[in-house]
Write an enzyme that holds these catalytic residues in place. Structure first.
Site, short mmCIF file in Angstrom:
data_model
loop_
_atom_site.label_atom_id
_atom_site.label_comp_id
_atom_site.label_asym_id
_atom_site.label_seq_id
_atom_site.Cartn_x
_atom_site.Cartn_y
_atom_site.Cartn_z
N HIS A 173 79.33 65.92 32.19
CA HIS A 173 79.61 64.82 33.12
C HIS A 173 78.31 64.03 33.30
O HIS A 173 77.28 64.62 33.65
CB HIS A 173 80.11 65.35 34.46
CG HIS A 173 81.47 65.98 34.38
ND1 HIS A 173 82.62 65.32 34.75
CD2 HIS A 173 81.86 67.19 33.93
CE1 HIS A 173 83.66 66.11 34.54
NE2 HIS A 173 83.22 67.26 34.05
N ASN A 251 82.17 78.79 32.88
CA ASN A 251 81.60 77.56 32.30
C ASN A 251 81.15 76.63 33.43
O ASN A 251 81.88 76.43 34.41
CB ASN A 251 82.61 76.86 31.41
CG ASN A 251 82.95 77.69 30.19
OD1 ASN A 251 84.09 78.10 29.98
ND2 ASN A 251 81.96 77.98 29.38
N ARG A 259 71.83 91.16 40.82
CA ARG A 259 71.12 91.19 42.10
C ARG A 259 71.20 89.85 42.83
O ARG A 259 70.78 89.72 43.96
CB ARG A 259 69.66 91.59 41.89
CG ARG A 259 69.48 93.11 41.86
CD ARG A 259 68.01 93.49 41.87
NE ARG A 259 67.38 93.17 40.59
CZ ARG A 259 67.30 94.01 39.55
NH1 ARG A 259 67.82 95.22 39.66
NH2 ARG A 259 66.72 93.65 38.44
N HIS A 283 84.61 78.91 24.54
CA HIS A 283 84.00 78.71 25.86
C HIS A 283 83.60 80.02 26.53
O HIS A 283 82.63 80.05 27.29
CB HIS A 283 84.97 77.96 26.79
CG HIS A 283 84.98 76.49 26.56
ND1 HIS A 283 85.61 75.91 25.50
CD2 HIS A 283 84.41 75.46 27.25
CE1 HIS A 283 85.44 74.59 25.55
NE2 HIS A 283 84.71 74.30 26.60
N ASP A 306 91.56 72.36 29.31
CA ASP A 306 90.41 71.43 29.37
C ASP A 306 90.36 70.61 28.08
O ASP A 306 89.29 70.22 27.61
CB ASP A 306 89.10 72.20 29.58
CG ASP A 306 87.98 71.32 30.15
OD1 ASP A 306 88.24 70.14 30.46
OD2 ASP A 306 86.84 71.81 30.25
ZN LIG Z 1 87.44 69.32 32.29
#
Ligand SMILES: [Zn+2]
Length: 411
Positions: A173, A251, A259, A283, A306
């Site tokens: 993005h 993802n 931890r 993925h 996706d």
């Molecule tokens: Zn997406």
């Protein structure tokens, strides 16, 4: 009245042998079995078993194309798949597709067993996003009229993936289009989409996120945490504000550290959360898919694709919202980063059976009932009287034979 006959049916929680599905006006009116009920004489029978019940082939469809012997083998009926995270397919990007383009995408989806989906946005300039949302709202409203469907998969609501995402976990993005969550921006997106936003992915650790989560939940949006670098406490704050789902688990998420457990520990251990995953074998490694399925179980694991415009297309360059992605050997990337997938839902279902040893019935549930329950689509994702007659006929190994949308066969 239409009656579908097959060898098996998954509702998906229940299995029925030699099932009959009765369809009237695009809705399921009854489900029975040949042991319990005769096929009514006046019904149009679509027999997917390969046996001829009536002496005529009333379907007019050639269902034998994949088998030169003409022998079909068993047919399994299941609810049509519902993909709550997809960006396109067949060369079309949902943010750019025109109303004239969409039927091609919808048809493509049905060849992979999908009968309903959430077109999903990516971060883009706000005014461009609003234009896309208006067009998607038009498509959703047009599809509510069953005469306009033409047998393809139906856009059921919009998934906003962004713009409220973490810079650190943005994936592909574009950083210049990510914004801090505010009620004003959410309201602008909501208005452009005319209230058809049904799901929103948001990074809960961002300033302002909790307030936007509360408001989105109030409007019955499924809030999904993802594209997030949240530490455990920030993820839990998002859930306390009303988030109930997680987007492409593993993802674009702060990685699990034993931890410093972070968002992934919340996603994997909280029984209130459903979560989705991209099971393309690229993925997320198959062993980690198995771990995910064990953690979320039969009721809370959700499959998504996706998928980008490149799904169903040859290697090459494709558009994903404002960016261009490259596809080579099944990997969809931009500058070396994974950028969505070319996965199809039927493949995801088959992969679950192979990666985790789940039965076909259980894998189907993760592509049907689990997503529709998560987003509150009560007429989709299961086979029961009153539900829309959105049905996929599968071979025993999960290959799509035929898809029905609102009772109409799509080949
Ligand atoms: Zn997406």
């Amino acid at each position: 009245m239409i009656v579908l006959c097959a060898n098996r049916l998954y509702t998906p929680q229940e299995e029925i042998q030699n099932p009959l599905i009765f369809i009237e006006d695009g809705l399921i009116s009854a489900i029975s079995s040949r042991a319990q009920q005769e096929v009514p004489k006046n019904a149009k029978v679509i027999d997917l078993t390969g046996n001829d019940l009536t002496g005529n082939d009333l379907t007019g469809n050639d269902l034998t194309g994949d088998d030169p012997t003409g022998h079909l083998g068993e047919a399994i009926l299941a609810p049509g798949f519902v993909d709550i995270h997809m960006h396109g397919g067949a060369g079309l990007d949902v943010m750019r597709a025109t109303p004239a383009d969409l039927p091609n995408l919808n048809k493509f989806l049905t060849t992979h067993g999908v009968t309903g989906y959430f077109p999903t946005t990516v971060a883009a300039p706000l005014d461009q996003t609003c234009v896309a949302l208006e067009r998607l709202a038009d498509a959703i409203e047009a599809a509510q009229d069953s005469a306009a469907v033409n047998g393809g998969a139906v856009p059921l609501g919009i998934h906003l993936e962004g713009p409220f995402l973490s810079h650190k976990r943005r994936g592909v993005h574009p950083p210049e289009y990510l914004v801090e969550p505010t009620l004003a921006i959410f309201e602008r997106l909501w208005q452009a989409a005319r209230g058809h936003v049904r799901m929103m992915t948001i990074a809960p650790e961002l300033p302002g996120a909790l307030e936007v989560i509360v408001e989105a939940v109030r409007r019955k949006v499924l809030v999904s945490i993802g594209h997030s670098d949240a530490v455990l406490e920030a993820a839990r704050a998002g859930v306390r504000a009303g988030a109930r789902h997680a987007t492409h688990t593993f993802n674009a998420m702060r990685p699990l550290d034993h931890r410093d457990p972070g968002i992934l520990a919340e996603v994997l251990t909280d029984g209130h959360l459903t979560a989705d995953i991209i099971v393309d074998g690229i993925h997320v490694a198959p062993e980690v898919v198995q771990l995910f399925l064990q953690a979320k179980g039969l009721e809370r694991a959700v499959l998504i694709t996706d998928a980008t415009a490149a799904a169903g297309m040859p290697d090459g360059a494709y558009q994903l919202g404002p960016i261009q992605v490259e596809v080579k050997n099944g990997r969809c990337t931009m500058d070396g980063k994974l950028a969505g997938s070319v996965l199809t839902m039927d493949r995801a279902v088959r992969n679950v059976t192979q990666f985790a040893g789940w039965s076909l019935q259980d894998a189907i549930r993760a592509a049907t009932l689990n997503p529709t329950r998560a987003v509150g689509l009560t007429q989709h994702g299961h086979l029961a009287p009153g539900a829309e007659a959105n049905i996929v006929a599968l071979s025993p190994n999960g290959e799509v034979r035929q898809t029905f949308v609102r009772g109409r066969a799509v080949s």
